[in-house]
Design an enzyme around this catalytic site. Structure first.
Site, PDB file in Angstrom:
ATOM      1  N   LYS A 117       0.836  -1.209   0.000  1.00  0.00           N
ATOM      2  CA  LYS A 117       0.000   0.000   0.000  1.00  0.00           C
ATOM      3  C   LYS A 117       0.868   1.256   0.000  1.00  0.00           C
ATOM      4  O   LYS A 117       0.512   2.257  -0.620  1.00  0.00           O
ATOM      5  CB  LYS A 117      -0.954   0.005   1.204  1.00  0.00           C
ATOM      6  CG  LYS A 117      -2.074  -1.014   1.056  1.00  0.00           C
ATOM      7  CD  LYS A 117      -3.260  -0.729   1.960  1.00  0.00           C
ATOM      8  CE  LYS A 117      -4.404  -1.691   1.642  1.00  0.00           C
ATOM      9  NZ  LYS A 117      -5.568  -1.532   2.489  1.00  0.00           N
ATOM     10  N   LYS A 198      -4.935 -10.760  -6.579  1.00  0.00           N
ATOM     11  CA  LYS A 198      -6.161 -10.963  -5.791  1.00  0.00           C
ATOM     12  C   LYS A 198      -7.219  -9.930  -6.188  1.00  0.00           C
ATOM     13  O   LYS A 198      -6.880  -8.795  -6.500  1.00  0.00           O
ATOM     14  CB  LYS A 198      -5.804 -10.887  -4.302  1.00  0.00           C
ATOM     15  CG  LYS A 198      -6.595  -9.909  -3.463  1.00  0.00           C
ATOM     16  CD  LYS A 198      -6.142  -9.866  -2.035  1.00  0.00           C
ATOM     17  CE  LYS A 198      -6.382  -8.486  -1.431  1.00  0.00           C
ATOM     18  NZ  LYS A 198      -7.747  -8.144  -1.084  1.00  0.00           N
ATOM     19  N   LYS A 201     -10.766  -4.309  -3.859  1.00  0.00           N
ATOM     20  CA  LYS A 201     -11.644  -3.129  -3.935  1.00  0.00           C
ATOM     21  C   LYS A 201     -10.962  -1.969  -4.615  1.00  0.00           C
ATOM     22  O   LYS A 201     -11.578  -1.175  -5.295  1.00  0.00           O
ATOM     23  CB  LYS A 201     -11.925  -2.658  -2.503  1.00  0.00           C
ATOM     24  CG  LYS A 201     -13.182  -3.118  -1.899  1.00  0.00           C
ATOM     25  CD  LYS A 201     -13.335  -2.396  -0.568  1.00  0.00           C
ATOM     26  CE  LYS A 201     -13.424  -3.367   0.559  1.00  0.00           C
ATOM     27  NZ  LYS A 201     -12.995  -2.856   1.841  1.00  0.00           N
TER      28      LYS A 201
HETATM   29  P1  ATP Z   1      -8.424  -3.189  -0.512  1.00  0.00           P
HETATM   30  O1  ATP Z   1      -8.286  -3.543  -1.955  1.00  0.00           O
HETATM   31  O2  ATP Z   1      -8.879  -1.774  -0.272  1.00  0.00           O
HETATM   32  O3  ATP Z   1      -7.246  -3.621   0.326  1.00  0.00           O
HETATM   33  P2  ATP Z   1      -9.921  -5.534   0.000  1.00  0.00           P
HETATM   34  O4  ATP Z   1     -10.674  -5.832  -1.230  1.00  0.00           O
HETATM   35  O5  ATP Z   1      -8.677  -6.326   0.293  1.00  0.00           O
HETATM   36  O6  ATP Z   1      -9.645  -4.003   0.039  1.00  0.00           O
HETATM   37  P3  ATP Z   1     -10.740  -5.553   2.795  1.00  0.00           P
HETATM   38  O7  ATP Z   1     -11.721  -4.618   3.384  1.00  0.00           O
HETATM   39  O8  ATP Z   1      -9.293  -5.291   3.079  1.00  0.00           O
HETATM   40  O9  ATP Z   1     -10.934  -5.675   1.215  1.00  0.00           O
HETATM   41  O10 ATP Z   1     -11.086  -7.035   3.223  1.00  0.00           O
HETATM   42  C1  ATP Z   1     -12.230  -7.469   3.899  1.00  0.00           C
HETATM   43  C2  ATP Z   1     -12.169  -8.976   4.059  1.00  0.00           C
HETATM   44  O11 ATP Z   1     -12.261  -9.601   2.768  1.00  0.00           O
HETATM   45  C3  ATP Z   1     -10.864  -9.485   4.671  1.00  0.00           C
HETATM   46  O12 ATP Z   1     -11.135 -10.558   5.552  1.00  0.00           O
HETATM   47  C4  ATP Z   1     -10.072  -9.957   3.502  1.00  0.00           C
HETATM   48  O13 ATP Z   1      -9.137 -10.964   3.848  1.00  0.00           O
HETATM   49  C5  ATP Z   1     -11.167 -10.505   2.587  1.00  0.00           C
HETATM   50  N1  ATP Z   1     -10.776 -10.447   1.184  1.00  0.00           N
HETATM   51  C6  ATP Z   1     -10.413  -9.335   0.484  1.00  0.00           C
HETATM   52  N2  ATP Z   1     -10.141  -9.645  -0.799  1.00  0.00           N
HETATM   53  C7  ATP Z   1     -10.316 -10.992  -0.898  1.00  0.00           C
HETATM   54  C8  ATP Z   1     -10.176 -11.915  -1.990  1.00  0.00           C
HETATM   55  N3  ATP Z   1      -9.816 -11.509  -3.194  1.00  0.00           N
HETATM   56  N4  ATP Z   1     -10.445 -13.215  -1.750  1.00  0.00           N
HETATM   57  C9  ATP Z   1     -10.834 -13.631  -0.525  1.00  0.00           C
HETATM   58  N5  ATP Z   1     -10.972 -12.816   0.539  1.00  0.00           N
HETATM   59  C10 ATP Z   1     -10.725 -11.511   0.366  1.00  0.00           C
END
Ligand code: ATP
Ligand code: LTN
Length: 336
Positions: A117, A198, A201
């Site tokens: 990040k 992965k 968001k």
């Molecule tokens: P950002 O891209 O802003 O880091 P993010 O998509 O990783 O956001 P978070 O709010 O950080 O989302 O994650 C919320 C939950 O969803 C956490 O438990 C995280 O491990 C899970 N998660 C996020 N992305 C994935 C993914 N691609 N597959 C499975 N679990 C996920």
């Protein structure tokens, strides 16, 4: 006389930092919903974490309500789960400060999420480095046994364990040492446009993710363009070259609840067109009721705020006494 056993405590958090995707749903939220009832659940909308990268204040407020509505629409039941906003419980920030003062800087500098990040920021805020300690405070304040998360958060829960053990060693047994709970399937849903990264968001390229609130057109757009390969057989595989198809099959498995052999038998002799067509239908039909409930809940912000106020009160009842215990352990004089 039998001593009643304490129910397993579960805590997890999610940032109000943008629209949730099916990776969040399959990797995290589905697990939280499944555990309701049998365990004591706390789910926290972590707005203090969200501001570790710049946020526009009005958007942050709106996203906090939207995320609350979406979690309820996905099946989080405020009667069974303590659902609350992190900044409503001051003990999180207070406990974070104490934990800052027992954690070596080197432990934070090693965190992969921080390194990734930080690279994307023009100016890196101190809060971004401190992020995992705030997460540790979240978890430890609730005597948490289990932290259900996606694979990417494992390192942060391991750090939380190290911090808890260090504090307990220095000041005496205070914290429960929690364990991460990660699903075998769904722990890491990959980007549809790029199965080597992965689903995230923060990647807003169209076709990368399917958002939980997406309708049939967006779902069709993303699935149609999803990366596959030149093989013809539809089967689960750990071959990196088949990561795209494997990702689609995992998504199919988690939405349908079918076993891998059942799925492979269903698609035997069929092509990727059939897989994509079925997947579009399954995702569209699974997300439809969630989207409808979400719209309905969002239309009544006062009700959402009321539910969050109840959640905050329940959370404070656990976190505040724990935080007082921590302050006493480190030797602060109690105000008279
Ligand atoms: P950002 O891209 O802003 O880091 P993010 O998509 O990783 O956001 P978070 O709010 O950080 O989302 O994650 C919320 C939950 O969803 C956490 O438990 C995280 O491990 C899970 N998660 C996020 N992305 C994935 C993914 N691609 N597959 C499975 N679990 C996920
Ligand atoms: N860092 C997590 C969100 C989070 C969390 C938590 C998860 C904040 N506090 C406590 C589990 C337990 C994320 O980005 N997904």
């Amino acid at each position: 006389m039998t001593v009643p056993t304490k129910k397993t405590r579960v805590f997890s958090g999610i940032q109000p930092s943008g629209a949730l995707h099916i990776g969040n749903y399959l990797g995290a939220i589905q697990q939280w919903v499944a555990g309701q009832g049998q365990k004591t659940n706390f789910i926290c909308v972590v707005d203090l974490h969200a501001i570790t990268v710049p946020q526009e204040p009005a958007a942050l407020r709106q996203q906090t309500r939207e995320l609350t509505a979406l979690l309820i629409a996905c099946g989080i039941d405020p009667q069974q789960t303590t659902l609350f906003v992190q900044s409503h419980v001051r003990a999180h920030a207070e406990c974070c400060w104490i934990l800052n003062c027992v954690t070596p800087l080197g432990w934070l500098e090693r965190m992969t999420q921080y390194k990734q990040k930080a690279q994307k920021q023009e100016s890196v805020l101190v809060g971004l480095l401190d992020y995992p300690i705030l997460q540790a405070a979240d978890i430890l304040l609730y005597d948490t046994d289990e932290v259900p998360i996606g694979e990417d958060q494992k390192q942060h829960v391991e750090l939380t364990r190290d911090i808890a053990q260090r504090f307990n060693y220095q000041f005496g047994e205070t914290f429960v040492v929690p364990k991460p709970v990660i699903r075998e399937s769904g722990a890491r849903i990959m980007g549809l446009n790029d199965p080597t990264a992965k689903m995230s968001k923060s990647d807003t390229v169209r076709g990368h993710a399917i958002r939980i609130t997406d309708g049939p057109d967006e779902i069709k757009y993303a699935i149609k363009r999803a990366v596959t390969d030149a093989h013809s057989q539809i089967s689960f595989s750990s071959d990196p070259e088949r990561a795209g198809v494997n990702n689609l099959l995992q998504i199919y498995q988690l939405f349908t609840g079918k076993t891998r052999p059942e799925i492979e038998a269903h698609f035997a002799g069929k092509g990727y067109g059939a897989l994509k067509g079925d997947l579009m239908d399954v995702i569209t039909e699974s997300l439809r009721p969630i989207r409808e409930r979400y719209q309905h809940l969002l239309a009544d912000p006062a009700e959402l705020d009321r539910l969050l106020a109840i959640g905050a009160e329940q959370a404070r009842a656990v976190a505040e006494p724990k935080c007082r215990e921590v302050l006493e352990r480190v030797g602060f004089l109690r105000p008279s």
